[in-house]
Design a protein around this motif. Sequence first.
Motif, PDB file in Angstrom:
ATOM      1  N   LYS A   1       0.822  -1.204   0.000  1.00  0.00           N
ATOM      2  CA  LYS A   1       0.000   0.000   0.000  1.00  0.00           C
ATOM      3  C   LYS A   1       0.863   1.265   0.000  1.00  0.00           C
ATOM      4  O   LYS A   1       1.863   1.331   0.708  1.00  0.00           O
ATOM      5  N   SER A   2       0.455   2.209  -0.793  1.00  0.00           N
ATOM      6  CA  SER A   2       1.161   3.496  -0.854  1.00  0.00           C
ATOM      7  C   SER A   2       0.214   4.501  -1.495  1.00  0.00           C
ATOM      8  O   SER A   2      -0.835   4.108  -2.011  1.00  0.00           O
ATOM      9  N   ASP A   3       0.593   5.757  -1.461  1.00  0.00           N
ATOM     10  CA  ASP A   3      -0.235   6.769  -2.104  1.00  0.00           C
ATOM     11  C   ASP A   3      -0.423   6.482  -3.578  1.00  0.00           C
ATOM     12  O   ASP A   3      -1.502   6.638  -4.132  1.00  0.00           O
ATOM     13  N   LYS A   4       0.684   6.047  -4.193  1.00  0.00           N
ATOM     14  CA  LYS A   4       0.639   5.749  -5.625  1.00  0.00           C
ATOM     15  C   LYS A   4      -0.358   4.623  -5.908  1.00  0.00           C
ATOM     16  O   LYS A   4      -1.216   4.721  -6.789  1.00  0.00           O
ATOM     17  N   VAL A   5      -0.242   3.559  -5.117  1.00  0.00           N
ATOM     18  CA  VAL A   5      -1.129   2.410  -5.323  1.00  0.00           C
ATOM     19  C   VAL A   5      -2.577   2.804  -5.053  1.00  0.00           C
ATOM     20  O   VAL A   5      -3.492   2.424  -5.781  1.00  0.00           O
ATOM     21  N   LYS A   6      -2.767   3.612  -4.022  1.00  0.00           N
ATOM     22  CA  LYS A   6      -4.124   4.059  -3.697  1.00  0.00           C
ATOM     23  C   LYS A   6      -4.753   4.788  -4.884  1.00  0.00           C
ATOM     24  O   LYS A   6      -5.904   4.549  -5.233  1.00  0.00           O
ATOM     25  N   LYS A   7      -3.955   5.640  -5.512  1.00  0.00           N
ATOM     26  CA  LYS A   7      -4.469   6.364  -6.679  1.00  0.00           C
ATOM     27  C   LYS A   7      -4.800   5.404  -7.816  1.00  0.00           C
ATOM     28  O   LYS A   7      -5.803   5.556  -8.505  1.00  0.00           O
TER      29      LYS A   7
ATOM     30  N   ILE B   1     -12.067   0.141  -4.378  1.00  0.00           N
ATOM     31  CA  ILE B   1     -11.616   1.081  -3.343  1.00  0.00           C
ATOM     32  C   ILE B   1     -11.954   0.545  -1.959  1.00  0.00           C
ATOM     33  O   ILE B   1     -11.158   0.628  -1.024  1.00  0.00           O
ATOM     34  N   LEU B   2     -13.127  -0.036  -1.853  1.00  0.00           N
ATOM     35  CA  LEU B   2     -13.611  -0.536  -0.567  1.00  0.00           C
ATOM     36  C   LEU B   2     -12.669  -1.565   0.055  1.00  0.00           C
ATOM     37  O   LEU B   2     -12.335  -1.484   1.238  1.00  0.00           O
ATOM     38  N   TRP B   3     -12.240  -2.519  -0.735  1.00  0.00           N
ATOM     39  CA  TRP B   3     -11.386  -3.576  -0.189  1.00  0.00           C
ATOM     40  C   TRP B   3     -10.020  -3.035   0.188  1.00  0.00           C
ATOM     41  O   TRP B   3      -9.326  -3.584   1.022  1.00  0.00           O
ATOM     42  N   TYR B   4      -9.629  -1.948  -0.456  1.00  0.00           N
ATOM     43  CA  TYR B   4      -8.323  -1.355  -0.170  1.00  0.00           C
ATOM     44  C   TYR B   4      -8.406  -0.360   0.979  1.00  0.00           C
ATOM     45  O   TYR B   4      -7.570  -0.337   1.868  1.00  0.00           O
ATOM     46  N   GLU B   5      -9.426   0.467   0.983  1.00  0.00           N
ATOM     47  CA  GLU B   5      -9.473   1.583   1.930  1.00  0.00           C
ATOM     48  C   GLU B   5     -10.428   1.375   3.099  1.00  0.00           C
ATOM     49  O   GLU B   5     -10.405   2.131   4.059  1.00  0.00           O
ATOM     50  N   GLY B   6     -11.318   0.395   2.981  1.00  0.00           N
ATOM     51  CA  GLY B   6     -12.192   0.098   4.110  1.00  0.00           C
ATOM     52  C   GLY B   6     -13.535   0.792   4.088  1.00  0.00           C
ATOM     53  O   GLY B   6     -13.936   1.386   3.089  1.00  0.00           O
ATOM     54  N   SER B   7     -14.222   0.752   5.242  1.00  0.00           N
ATOM     55  CA  SER B   7     -15.635   1.115   5.294  1.00  0.00           C
ATOM     56  C   SER B   7     -15.899   2.591   5.028  1.00  0.00           C
ATOM     57  O   SER B   7     -16.990   2.962   4.616  1.00  0.00           O
ATOM     58  N   LYS B   8     -14.910   3.444   5.253  1.00  0.00           N
ATOM     59  CA  LYS B   8     -15.133   4.865   4.967  1.00  0.00           C
ATOM     60  C   LYS B   8     -15.579   5.062   3.518  1.00  0.00           C
ATOM     61  O   LYS B   8     -16.287   6.016   3.201  1.00  0.00           O
TER      62      LYS B   8
ATOM     63  N   TYR C   1      -5.524  -7.164  -0.928  1.00  0.00           N
ATOM     64  CA  TYR C   1      -5.531  -5.941  -0.121  1.00  0.00           C
ATOM     65  C   TYR C   1      -6.493  -6.026   1.075  1.00  0.00           C
ATOM     66  O   TYR C   1      -6.332  -5.314   2.056  1.00  0.00           O
ATOM     67  N   ALA C   2      -7.480  -6.894   0.976  1.00  0.00           N
ATOM     68  CA  ALA C   2      -8.422  -7.019   2.098  1.00  0.00           C
ATOM     69  C   ALA C   2      -7.874  -7.910   3.200  1.00  0.00           C
ATOM     70  O   ALA C   2      -8.514  -8.090   4.233  1.00  0.00           O
ATOM     71  N   GLY C   3      -6.702  -8.471   2.975  1.00  0.00           N
ATOM     72  CA  GLY C   3      -6.140  -9.365   3.984  1.00  0.00           C
ATOM     73  C   GLY C   3      -6.644 -10.794   3.848  1.00  0.00           C
ATOM     74  O   GLY C   3      -6.690 -11.545   4.821  1.00  0.00           O
ATOM     75  N   GLY C   4      -7.005 -11.148   2.638  1.00  0.00           N
ATOM     76  CA  GLY C   4      -7.532 -12.490   2.401  1.00  0.00           C
ATOM     77  C   GLY C   4      -6.529 -13.593   2.677  1.00  0.00           C
ATOM     78  O   GLY C   4      -6.871 -14.636   3.225  1.00  0.00           O
ATOM     79  N   TYR C   5      -5.272 -13.347   2.299  1.00  0.00           N
ATOM     80  CA  TYR C   5      -4.261 -14.403   2.493  1.00  0.00           C
ATOM     81  C   TYR C   5      -4.066 -14.712   3.972  1.00  0.00           C
ATOM     82  O   TYR C   5      -3.948 -15.868   4.355  1.00  0.00           O
ATOM     83  N   GLU C   6      -4.048 -13.664   4.781  1.00  0.00           N
ATOM     84  CA  GLU C   6      -3.878 -13.880   6.217  1.00  0.00           C
ATOM     85  C   GLU C   6      -5.011 -14.765   6.734  1.00  0.00           C
ATOM     86  O   GLU C   6      -4.794 -15.703   7.489  1.00  0.00           O
ATOM     87  N   LYS C   7      -6.214 -14.423   6.320  1.00  0.00           N
ATOM     88  CA  LYS C   7      -7.394 -15.165   6.759  1.00  0.00           C
ATOM     89  C   LYS C   7      -7.317 -16.615   6.272  1.00  0.00           C
ATOM     90  O   LYS C   7      -7.510 -17.552   7.040  1.00  0.00           O
ATOM     91  N   LEU C   8      -7.037 -16.747   5.000  1.00  0.00           N
ATOM     92  CA  LEU C   8      -7.012 -18.081   4.392  1.00  0.00           C
ATOM     93  C   LEU C   8      -5.933 -18.951   5.028  1.00  0.00           C
ATOM     94  O   LEU C   8      -6.163 -20.118   5.350  1.00  0.00           O
ATOM     95  N   ASN C   9      -4.765 -18.373   5.200  1.00  0.00           N
ATOM     96  CA  ASN C   9      -3.661 -19.171   5.731  1.00  0.00           C
ATOM     97  C   ASN C   9      -3.891 -19.578   7.178  1.00  0.00           C
ATOM     98  O   ASN C   9      -3.397 -20.607   7.625  1.00  0.00           O
TER      99      ASN C   9
END
Lengths: 210, 623
Positions: free
Chosen positions: B232-238, B462-469, B256-264
């Motif tokens: 994650k970075s400003d560039k990637v966010k854009k 955007i949602l999966w990257y930046e969250g509920s906001k 970006y949603a943290g799926g790998y952590e969950k899955l693993n």
Amino acid sequence: MSDTKGKLRKYKIVFLGDQSVGKTSLITRFMYDTFDEQYAATIGIDFLLKTVYLEDNQTIRLQLWDTAGQERFRLLIPSYIRDSHVAVVCYDISNKRSFANLDKWISDVRLERGDEVLVVVVGTKSDLSNKRQVTSEEAEALCSRVGGAFFVETSTKANHNIKQLFKRIAQNLSGSSDENGVDNQAQDTAGTETIDISINTESVAPLRCC
Amino acid sequence: MNVKSNGGLLHGTPSITIAGGVANSDSTTPDKSEASLYPTPSFTHPDLSLSSQLCVNHQRNNSAYSANVSLIDIYGADSIIELSPKKAQETETPMNANILDSLDTEEGDTTDELSVQNKVSKSFSTNRTISTSSIIPPGSVKSSDYESEMKRMLLPYPMSISKVQDILNSEFDMYGFKKETSLHVISRQRYDSWFKDYSEYLNNRQKKWELLMRANGLSVRTGQIPTRFPPKSDKVKKMIRRGIPPEWRGNAWFFYAGGYEKLNKHTGIYAQIIEDTRGLNNKDTEVIERDLNRTFPDNILFNEMVVTKLSKTSSTSFTNVENESETPMIQSLRRVLVAFSYYQPQIGYCQSLNFLAGMLLLFMDEERAFWMLVILTERIIPNVHSKDLEGVHTDQGVLMLTVKEYIPSLWSILGRTYDGEILEKDKILTRLPPVTLVTSSWFMSLFVGILPIETTLRVWDILWYEGSKTVFRVSLTVCKMCLEDPDFQRTGSSSTMGVETEQIELFQFLQNYPKCLLDPNEVVDKCFKKIGGYGFGSISQDEINHCRDFVSKQRAKMKDRKLSALNAELTDEERSILLANSNFDNEIHDVYGFHRSIMSGVVWNRNISSKMKKKFSRKHSTD
């Protein structure tokens, strides 16, 4: 209910009933005279508005509130039916459970609105007569037990009794109804399409982009 | 072997695969055979730890609000990954909001996490494979129209933008949805004329993404879909805000949603649940059964009838619909929803989850879609689908407070009761404005079925990257765009019908308005651009979290007062209905103050200088 002529009278009609009994289908048939085998599940609520012309040159404006059927959405009932004039409670004639649950829906309505609301019992999917699990007699009995205004069986697929349903609602609302004249419509009126409720094209949802 | 690669199963050959299958052809995964569709338990990669450290803004659990989420589920696995904030601070990142968020995260949960993980992997290490034949009957799909349409969509993968002409010639978009939406809200011509331009845009974005990947040392081979993405970075966010290439979406969301952590952490559990729930029959499964065919009836992958209907005459035949063969996608959807209802009993099944799961399944395999649903309901929109729908009320309260704060001119129209009475600022939450009946579904289905498909997908990027906001920012954007529409203002001003009807007309307008927002760039630009847009990107996750916290505390307080005042003669059912009503008529609550000044919070001070620097330097850039 309302008396001033000239001014457009408005009524709020809420559609309640179990999931997938065909509330959206019923409303869509009435609004646009179309039918699809499947509609996407309704989440929360859908507002639709329609202007209806009655035979005596009266015009009324109906607000149709289409609701989600799953049980947990019943929690939203108080906010749905606030100020409603009519509650159309629907069940699927081929699904006994949906009929059994009518009591719950109706008691929710009564709890919030008491007798200030017209309750209409509607059996849907009457074209599925070979799969029928609820007789019209049972439904008729329930309707009078709960003090419903009337009961009718409908089929959106066969376009059966849809206009009649709304016509009777309108008549009940405007107080000009001749109850006896329309009493037998629940049984068999598939052939008679002479209905005075005319479709008002203006009422098609105000979408600006087509 | 698997329960998930729909495409392969569809035609019985591994060469045709839907997104999920393709997703696993990552060159960095040690085992490339078709059999290893899941990342192995030991699967890690260098960027994983980094990305997870930066995800902390999704994972705060120290507020009263998120504390409502059950942390221990029936499998004994913890729901929320807590990360060491120290590491997050060490990592250099321009995502200032994330740093700020991480500052008040508490340390020390990592060891617990590990022990739980071990426990879980011990108990569920076997029985991962489920035979294909037992799940999907071969040859279940017959229609030749359907076959040809599927072929177009599945080669080389379902959503290839390389075949623009094919898409333009088809009734369906690249995801399998009918282009012409119900009631002709969007006509096929309108779709095609938009898509011609948009496909060029997509091609340009694809190239930019490939450059970005290379710049981050990630290889991109033609026709292959990456499984790893830049940290994650400003560039990637854009880049994310401008859209993830359609073919990459599933993997990027998951990453970006943290799926790998969950899955693993939960290896094999999905397969185990599938075993456990085989033949399960309860209230949830009944409701699910009724929603399967009502999920995407206009998508060819969910409803093959949508094709055959095209070649049929208008007279509908009265054949029994239930006897029609199910598409593999419907079967996947059933398994995911049943598994989810079983795994999250406090939620069970809630209508609208079908849309969320259905959308995920268009982009990833079943197992991943399942975990994404879990992530969504635990971290992003908690309690929104719970049995009491409490999260819906909370988030609608938050949305109304933000409307009042950020779009006061709209609030002056909508901030009223049914009777048109203006809502005082200490009554907003006790008597939620009726417009929330419209906006609730935006949160429940995350704009699926509300916005057009591509616009929805861009929001999801955007949602999966930046969250509920994101949900709040986009909701505000849609509201403000609607407000600025001349037709909305006309609807509002033709007030011959009295206050209540006028409001209903406005609600109906607001309800239908988003369906027309076919151009995603218009929505995204309006949302984030400070010049020429609304600049809602300034609403931070911190602000949303604070506000959620406030609203849920106020609601709890009001509920307590109401409960004690309630008549003891009522049945539980009646009481719950009364309670659910937001009209606590004469109740008042505390007034919420937004922290719009960057000087207001204590935690902000530590980073204030760097934040200011960035703020000023950004002013000169275009975005």
